[in-house]
Motif scaffolding. Structure first.
Motif, mmCIF file in Angstrom:
data_model
loop_
_atom_site.group_PDB
_atom_site.id
_atom_site.type_symbol
_atom_site.label_atom_id
_atom_site.label_comp_id
_atom_site.label_asym_id
_atom_site.label_seq_id
_atom_site.Cartn_x
_atom_site.Cartn_y
_atom_site.Cartn_z
ATOM 1 N N LEU A 499 -46.172 69.976 -39.466
ATOM 2 C CA LEU A 499 -45.635 69.043 -40.449
ATOM 3 C C LEU A 499 -44.532 68.154 -39.871
ATOM 4 O O LEU A 499 -44.497 66.941 -40.145
ATOM 5 C CB LEU A 499 -45.085 69.824 -41.654
ATOM 6 N N PHE A 500 -43.659 68.711 -39.052
ATOM 7 C CA PHE A 500 -42.479 67.973 -38.596
ATOM 8 C C PHE A 500 -42.511 67.620 -37.103
ATOM 9 O O PHE A 500 -41.750 66.757 -36.672
ATOM 10 C CB PHE A 500 -41.206 68.792 -38.881
ATOM 11 N N GLY A 501 -43.341 68.313 -36.316
ATOM 12 C CA GLY A 501 -43.378 68.057 -34.888
ATOM 13 C C GLY A 501 -42.737 69.175 -34.088
ATOM 14 O O GLY A 501 -42.228 70.160 -34.647
ATOM 15 N N GLU A 502 -42.746 69.028 -32.773
ATOM 16 C CA GLU A 502 -42.194 70.039 -31.886
ATOM 17 C C GLU A 502 -40.672 70.130 -32.048
ATOM 18 O O GLU A 502 -39.987 69.102 -32.055
ATOM 19 C CB GLU A 502 -42.519 69.710 -30.428
ATOM 20 N N PRO A 503 -40.128 71.358 -32.175
ATOM 21 C CA PRO A 503 -38.680 71.512 -32.364
ATOM 22 C C PRO A 503 -37.859 70.973 -31.196
ATOM 23 O O PRO A 503 -36.754 70.474 -31.400
ATOM 24 C CB PRO A 503 -38.500 73.025 -32.541
ATOM 25 N N ALA A 504 -38.390 71.058 -29.980
ATOM 26 C CA ALA A 504 -37.643 70.541 -28.820
ATOM 27 C C ALA A 504 -37.448 69.029 -28.931
ATOM 28 O O ALA A 504 -36.366 68.496 -28.637
ATOM 29 C CB ALA A 504 -38.383 70.891 -27.530
ATOM 30 N N GLU A 505 -38.491 68.330 -29.376
ATOM 31 C CA GLU A 505 -38.386 66.882 -29.538
ATOM 32 C C GLU A 505 -37.449 66.529 -30.692
ATOM 33 O O GLU A 505 -36.689 65.562 -30.629
ATOM 34 C CB GLU A 505 -39.770 66.285 -29.775
ATOM 35 N N LEU A 506 -37.519 67.308 -31.754
ATOM 36 C CA LEU A 506 -36.629 67.069 -32.894
ATOM 37 C C LEU A 506 -35.168 67.268 -32.479
ATOM 38 O O LEU A 506 -34.285 66.524 -32.926
ATOM 39 C CB LEU A 506 -36.978 68.028 -34.042
ATOM 40 N N ALA A 507 -34.921 68.252 -31.643
ATOM 41 C CA ALA A 507 -33.548 68.515 -31.202
ATOM 42 C C ALA A 507 -33.009 67.372 -30.356
ATOM 43 O O ALA A 507 -31.817 67.047 -30.412
ATOM 44 C CB ALA A 507 -33.512 69.828 -30.410
ATOM 45 N N LEU A 508 -33.883 66.730 -29.572
ATOM 46 C CA LEU A 508 -33.444 65.601 -28.748
ATOM 47 C C LEU A 508 -32.993 64.420 -29.594
ATOM 48 O O LEU A 508 -32.113 63.648 -29.199
ATOM 49 C CB LEU A 508 -34.586 65.167 -27.813
ATOM 50 N N ASN A 509 -33.583 64.276 -30.777
ATOM 51 C CA ASN A 509 -33.253 63.154 -31.663
ATOM 52 C C ASN A 509 -32.290 63.549 -32.770
ATOM 53 O O ASN A 509 -32.146 62.816 -33.753
ATOM 54 C CB ASN A 509 -34.539 62.593 -32.280
ATOM 55 N N ALA A 510 -31.666 64.741 -32.626
ATOM 56 C CA ALA A 510 -30.800 65.230 -33.703
ATOM 57 C C ALA A 510 -29.545 64.366 -33.878
ATOM 58 O O ALA A 510 -28.853 64.475 -34.892
ATOM 59 C CB ALA A 510 -30.397 66.684 -33.436
ATOM 60 N N GLY A 511 -29.240 63.501 -32.913
ATOM 61 C CA GLY A 511 -28.064 62.633 -33.030
ATOM 62 C C GLY A 511 -28.239 61.521 -34.034
ATOM 63 O O GLY A 511 -27.266 60.902 -34.472
ATOM 64 N N THR A 512 -29.473 61.237 -34.416
ATOM 65 C CA THR A 512 -29.737 60.214 -35.430
ATOM 66 C C THR A 512 -29.920 60.876 -36.785
ATOM 67 O O THR A 512 -30.232 62.079 -36.872
ATOM 68 C CB THR A 512 -31.002 59.430 -35.077
ATOM 69 N N ILE A 513 -29.778 60.077 -37.855
ATOM 70 C CA ILE A 513 -29.927 60.632 -39.205
ATOM 71 C C ILE A 513 -31.358 61.142 -39.406
ATOM 72 O O ILE A 513 -31.585 62.231 -39.924
ATOM 73 C CB ILE A 513 -29.579 59.563 -40.267
ATOM 74 N N GLY A 514 -32.325 60.332 -38.963
ATOM 75 C CA GLY A 514 -33.716 60.744 -39.111
ATOM 76 C C GLY A 514 -34.026 62.007 -38.333
ATOM 77 O O GLY A 514 -34.726 62.908 -38.816
ATOM 78 N N GLY A 515 -33.505 62.078 -37.106
ATOM 79 C CA GLY A 515 -33.742 63.260 -36.284
ATOM 80 C C GLY A 515 -33.108 64.505 -36.868
ATOM 81 O O GLY A 515 -33.703 65.582 -36.859
ATOM 82 N N ALA A 516 -31.876 64.350 -37.388
ATOM 83 C CA ALA A 516 -31.183 65.486 -37.992
ATOM 84 C C ALA A 516 -31.935 65.996 -39.224
ATOM 85 O O ALA A 516 -32.082 67.201 -39.443
ATOM 86 C CB ALA A 516 -29.755 65.094 -38.357
ATOM 87 N N LEU A 517 -32.413 65.024 -40.040
ATOM 88 C CA LEU A 517 -33.173 65.415 -41.240
ATOM 89 C C LEU A 517 -34.476 66.105 -40.845
ATOM 90 O O LEU A 517 -34.895 67.075 -41.487
ATOM 91 C CB LEU A 517 -33.459 64.180 -42.095
#
Length: 545
Positions: A499-517
């Motif tokens: 549903l959301f994608g790979e957690p490693a990739e999500l963590a790389l984009n966690a600095g943005t609002i979209g990535g954090a969400l």
């Protein structure tokens, strides 16, 4: 290559058998009375089945196994077909061996040999006849004999039921009163006749060792000895970390006994080595054993050797034993080290010093201007909490794990790690964690009524919440480990990943609002899925109250 049926598939030593045979190209089919077992997840398991309870329905078990053997028998009559029982079903299959004749090869010693050695009284008489050293053993046929012998006993002593196993019917008695009361409890509790009365055996101070052996019609094929470096619970529990050791005296004793019995198949003998170096025989088991992974890693590949024997091969060269191998049981290895730390005199001594200083302050009191009186307490705390000392201490305690081989986590077959969930599930169902379940030695408790799935969702019990937390933590751990990230770890987080994608990739984009969400959504959704899974597992089955 051939086909083998392995039973007791929830056992970690059964998993070692499946892997040993599977890596040699043998087709392995796994049986178990529970619907969930580590062996079922192994890539070397070609098929699995659930059978009736060995203890609860022995006749049903034998009937089922006969039918299952007929079903799995290879079409080619020349293809090897072997049944390898693992646990207590070994005795049952040996007793009914004639029902399997012509259907499958069963490389076990005779049932008569099992009966003669399983009875500790008969084993003691046989050992005495052969000149094999055992702890002094006394057999009583009435209470008066016991009372008259008490002045001759040196306490502590062990009280043992003649045919007890896995710690059942065994008690260490420190006083005469304890012995007489326990003797009466055993007689009445087990419903024993005078010929079956428990044995009283001298307590030998020393270390325990396990001698394992494979014999072919009274001829030694392989033998190795291992020692439990750590056990859990400390002192009396199951082996957690093991090492292979040379123990010539015990091995010579074992060989003498097994040759005399014209033994055929596996045997595991427990010895206590006294402070003077004498090896005392304690008991003999005619089956595979919990330390089998240690034997295989050391070069004594018993399952493969036994299979070759069953195929008619005469093995004339003993395997070379590697004495530099250490193996570790899953979960229990870590628990054993933590238990050692909790009981270590060095750590306890530092904490005792703090307690003593606090007690001194309490007795004397601390007034204004008496800061100097706090200095001993501060010094004690500083010494106990010194980061350098703590780091060195922890490194020392965990050093034994450094090069150990894990019984379960192996790179070519990672999926059986899911088997750790089996004792966890039973703990959550029945409200207690049994070491016997972790080590696969305990009976499986019959299912108890549970609450409905809907009620679990609306008003969850602590078990549901604990199950969710544990599964979430396990998922994070397995997703992060290189060995399991692409298999077991990926399966536990699969819905959220889809549903959301790979957690490693999500963590790389966690600095943005979209990535954090996205990262937050991933974990929230994963927790929700695991919560639903936990509620479903703990639900009430139809017909429950």
């Amino acid at each position: 290559m051939g086909r083998v049926i392995v039973t007791h598939s929830r056992g970690w030593h059964a998993l070692a058998m499946v892997r040993s045979l599977g890596r040699q190209g043998v087709e392995v089919f796994c049986g178990e009375e529970a619907p969930f077992a580590p062996c079922f997840f192994s890539k070397y398991c070609q098929g699995s089945f659930q059978h009736p309870s060995v203890s609860g329905d022995p006749e049903g078990f034998v009937d089922f196994m006969v039918d299952k053997v007929k079903e799995l028998k290879p079409e080619d009559p020349n293809e090897p077909f072997v049944l390898m029982p693992v646990h207590k079903e070994t005795w049952l299959i040996a007793e009914h061996r004639e029902r399997f004749e012509g259907l499958v090869d069963i490389p076990l010693t005779s049932h008569a040999n099992m009966a003669r050695t399983h009875d500790k009284g008969k084993l003691a008489l046989l050992a005495d006849e052969l000149g094999i050293t055992i702890p002094a053993t006394r057999q009583f046929h009435d209470f008066d004999d016991l009372y008259r012998s008490i002045p001759e006993l040196t306490f502590p002593v062990f009280l043992k039921v003649r045919e007890g196993a896995a710690g059942v019917g065994l008690k260490k008695c420190d006083t005469a009163e304890d012995l007489t009361n326990s003797f009466r409890e055993f007689v009445e509790g087990f419903g024993l006749e005078p010929a079956e009365y428990p044995l009283v055996q001298d307590f030998i101070k020393g270390e325990d060792y396990c001698v394992s052996a494979l014999f072919d019609g009274g001829r030694r094929v392989a033998m190795m000895t291992y020692h439990n470096v750590r056990v859990f619970p400390r002192g009396t529990g199951a082996g957690a970390l093991r090492e292979t050791v040379p123990l010539p005296g015990a091995e010579a004793s074992a060989e003498k006994l097994l040759k005399h019995l014209h033994w055929h198949g596996m045997a595991q003998l427990d010895y206590r080595v006294g402070e003077d170096g004498t090896a005392y025989l304690i008991e003999l088991n005619p089956r595979f054993f919990g330390g089998l992974p240690q034997a295989i890693a050391s070069g004594a590949d018993y399952p493969w050797l036994l299979y070759r024997m069953a195929c008619g091969e005469e093995i004339t060269e003993e395997p070379e034993i590697d004495y530099d191998v250490v193996t570790e049981a899953p979960v229990v290895g870590l628990l054993a080290t933590l238990d050692e730390i909790a009981h270590d005199e060095r750590a306890l001594g530092r904490l005792k010093r703090i307690a003593d200083e606090l007690g001194a302050l309490k007795r004397g009191g601390v007034g204004d201007g008496e800061d100097a009186r706090l200095k001993p307490l501060f010094d004690a705390i500083r010494a106990a909490a010194n980061p350098g000392d703590i780091k060195a201490y922890v490194r020392e305690m965990f050093e034994v794990h450094r090069d150990s081989i894990n019984d379960v986590l192996q790179s070519d077959d990672p999926r059986p790690a899911l088997g750790v969930l089996f004792p966890l599930a039973l703990m959550l169902k029945h409200g207690k964690l049994s070491m016997g379940l972790i080590t696969s030695e305990d009976e499986i408790v019959v299912d108890q009524p549970r609450r409905s799935f809907r009620s679990q969702l609306i008003a969850p019990r602590w078990k549901t919440i604990v199950a969710t937390v544990v599964l979430f933590a396990l998922g994070v751990l397995l997703r992060s480990a290189a060995l399991t990230s692409d298999n077991v770890g990926a399966w536990l987080t699969w819905p959220a990943t889809r549903l959301f994608g790979e957690p490693a990739e999500l963590a790389l984009n966690a600095g943005t609002i979209g990535g954090a969400l996205g990262l937050t959504g991933f974990h929230v959704f994963n927790v929700a899925v695991l919560y639903l899974l936990s509620a479903w597992v703990l639900r009430e089955r139809p017909g429950g109250n």
